[in-house]
Design a protein around this motif. Structure first.
Motif, PDB file in Angstrom:
ATOM      1  N   ALA A 104       0.681   4.251   6.757  1.00  0.00           N
ATOM      2  CA  ALA A 104       1.482   4.165   8.266  1.00  0.00           C
ATOM      3  C   ALA A 104      -0.471   4.496   8.800  1.00  0.00           C
ATOM      4  CB  ALA A 104       1.860   5.542   8.193  1.00  0.00           C
ATOM      5  N   ALA A 105       0.008   2.876   9.879  1.00  0.00           N
ATOM      6  CA  ALA A 105      -0.817   3.039  10.828  1.00  0.00           C
ATOM      7  C   ALA A 105      -0.904   4.851  11.620  1.00  0.00           C
ATOM      8  CB  ALA A 105      -0.367   2.125  11.771  1.00  0.00           C
ATOM      9  N   ALA A 115      -4.116   8.476  -0.867  1.00  0.00           N
ATOM     10  CA  ALA A 115      -2.946   7.163  -1.098  1.00  0.00           C
ATOM     11  C   ALA A 115      -3.877   5.857  -2.053  1.00  0.00           C
ATOM     12  CB  ALA A 115      -2.577   6.478   0.249  1.00  0.00           C
ATOM     13  N   ILE A 116      -4.694   6.163  -2.151  1.00  0.00           N
ATOM     14  CA  ILE A 116      -5.461   5.579  -2.976  1.00  0.00           C
ATOM     15  C   ILE A 116      -5.301   5.804  -4.451  1.00  0.00           C
ATOM     16  CG2 ILE A 116      -7.656   4.335  -3.539  1.00  0.00           C
ATOM     17  CD1 ILE A 116      -8.955   5.629  -0.514  1.00  0.00           C
ATOM     18  N   ARG A 188     -11.927   1.737   6.188  1.00  0.00           N
ATOM     19  CA  ARG A 188     -11.402  -0.247   6.708  1.00  0.00           C
ATOM     20  C   ARG A 188      -9.709  -0.415   6.156  1.00  0.00           C
ATOM     21  NH1 ARG A 188     -15.049  -3.121   8.649  1.00  0.00           N
ATOM     22  NH2 ARG A 188     -16.770  -3.140   7.621  1.00  0.00           N
ATOM     23  N   LEU A 189      -9.210   0.299   5.572  1.00  0.00           N
ATOM     24  CA  LEU A 189      -8.092   0.952   5.541  1.00  0.00           C
ATOM     25  C   LEU A 189      -7.111   1.126   6.338  1.00  0.00           C
ATOM     26  CD1 LEU A 189      -7.198   2.166   1.595  1.00  0.00           C
ATOM     27  CD2 LEU A 189      -6.746  -0.570   2.229  1.00  0.00           C
ATOM     28  N   THR A 196      -1.766  -4.353  10.486  1.00  0.00           N
ATOM     29  CA  THR A 196      -0.330  -4.555  10.031  1.00  0.00           C
ATOM     30  C   THR A 196       0.713  -3.757  10.736  1.00  0.00           C
ATOM     31  OG1 THR A 196      -1.087  -3.448   8.231  1.00  0.00           O
ATOM     32  CG2 THR A 196      -1.380  -5.630   8.151  1.00  0.00           C
ATOM     33  N   GLY A 197       0.399  -2.693  11.225  1.00  0.00           N
ATOM     34  CA  GLY A 197       1.532  -1.414  11.111  1.00  0.00           C
ATOM     35  C   GLY A 197       2.025  -0.961  10.118  1.00  0.00           C
ATOM     36  N   SER A 198       2.135  -0.980   8.568  1.00  0.00           N
ATOM     37  CA  SER A 198       1.546  -0.063   7.318  1.00  0.00           C
ATOM     38  C   SER A 198       0.783  -0.851   6.089  1.00  0.00           C
ATOM     39  CB  SER A 198       2.914   0.672   7.774  1.00  0.00           C
ATOM     40  OG  SER A 198       4.143  -0.482   6.843  1.00  0.00           O
TER      41      SER A 198
END
Ligand code: 0L1
Ligand code: MG
Length: 236
Positions: A104-105, A115-116, A188-189, A196-198
């Motif tokens: 999420a942002a 999350a990776i 970067r992510l 993008t918002g998420s």
């Protein structure tokens, strides 16, 4: 040229498989991202690419942050890749991640790290609609950051690889550079999610290249870092 004309030009040239000539336009970056999104409408999203990572490239284009494009349905490919499907393909070596969870942002560095799902050697096949890759920043962003095709190596790495990332074309070194020059993947992510918002689970994110893109040619394409490498084939 207005954002509507820009959008229509890209859509028409892509449909007719021909190149467009750059026209200096007054379209601002937010409007260019709206054109990019509108042109992608209806096509499932497989991920994102980051582009123009180096401060030198950004200065050349009059920006102070990277740009991003969408990896759309059908753009994630497996070799051998037919060059005939592109207009004017160029290739560059990259590292990509695949997300096992959403980001999420505003996510914390720990949440982003969790999350990776893994890191991969990768190839970004650029395919600008703009003749000779001569474009303004609004034109390249509207044209999905020159997104053409995307290849992921078969091997998953738990941690981000470090060292010199190299691209080999038919046994000759075609470019390379230190992967650390791209910055921290987590940061970067975080930047991408803020734009993008998420980022959805399962997305592939191509993190940019430390090397300049070179024209694609048929034959063997290899991306290497240290002793690891990923070999694929480009066919006419
Ligand atoms: O880094 C990149 O993938 C470049 C994105 C757009 C600029 C270009 O087409 O050279
Ligand atoms: Mg790239």
């Amino acid at each position: 040229m207005s954002d509507k004309e820009l959008s229509a030009t890209i859509a028409r040239c892509r449909r007719e498989r021909r190149l467009a000539d750059s026209i200096v336009s007054a379209v601002e970056l937010p409007a260019a991202y709206r054109v990019q999104a509108a042109l992608a409408e209806g096509r499932p999203l497989s991920g994102y690419k980051l582009g123009l990572l180096s401060p030198a490239k950004q200065a050349q284009m009059g920006i102070s942050a990277p740009i991003y494009g969408r990896i759309l349905d059908g753009m994630l490919m497996e070799g051998p890749v037919s060059l005939a499907t592109f207009l004017q393909p160029r290739v560059e070596p990259e590292i990509a991640v695949v997300l096992r969870g959403p980001i999420a942002a505003g996510a914390t560095p720990g949440a982003i790290h969790a999350a990776i799902g893994g890191y991969y050697l990768a190839v970004d096949i650029l395919d600008s609609v703009w003749r000779g890759y001569k474009f303004t920043i609004a034109e390249v962003v509207s044209d999905n950051a020159s997104g053409g095709g995307f290849l992921l190596g078969p091997q998953r790495f738990d941690a981000a690889p470090h060292g010199a990332l190299r691209l080999w074309l038919n046994g000759r070194i075609a470019g390379g550079g230190p992967v650390d020059s791209l910055g921290d993947p987590g940061e970067r992510l975080a930047w991408l999610a803020s734009q993008t918002g998420s980022l959805p689970a399962g997305a592939a994110v191509f993190l940019g290249s430390p090397a300049a893109a070179v024209p694609a040619e048929p034959g063997t394409l290899e991306v290497s870092i240290g002793r690891e490498s990923f070999v694929t084939r480009l066919v006419p």
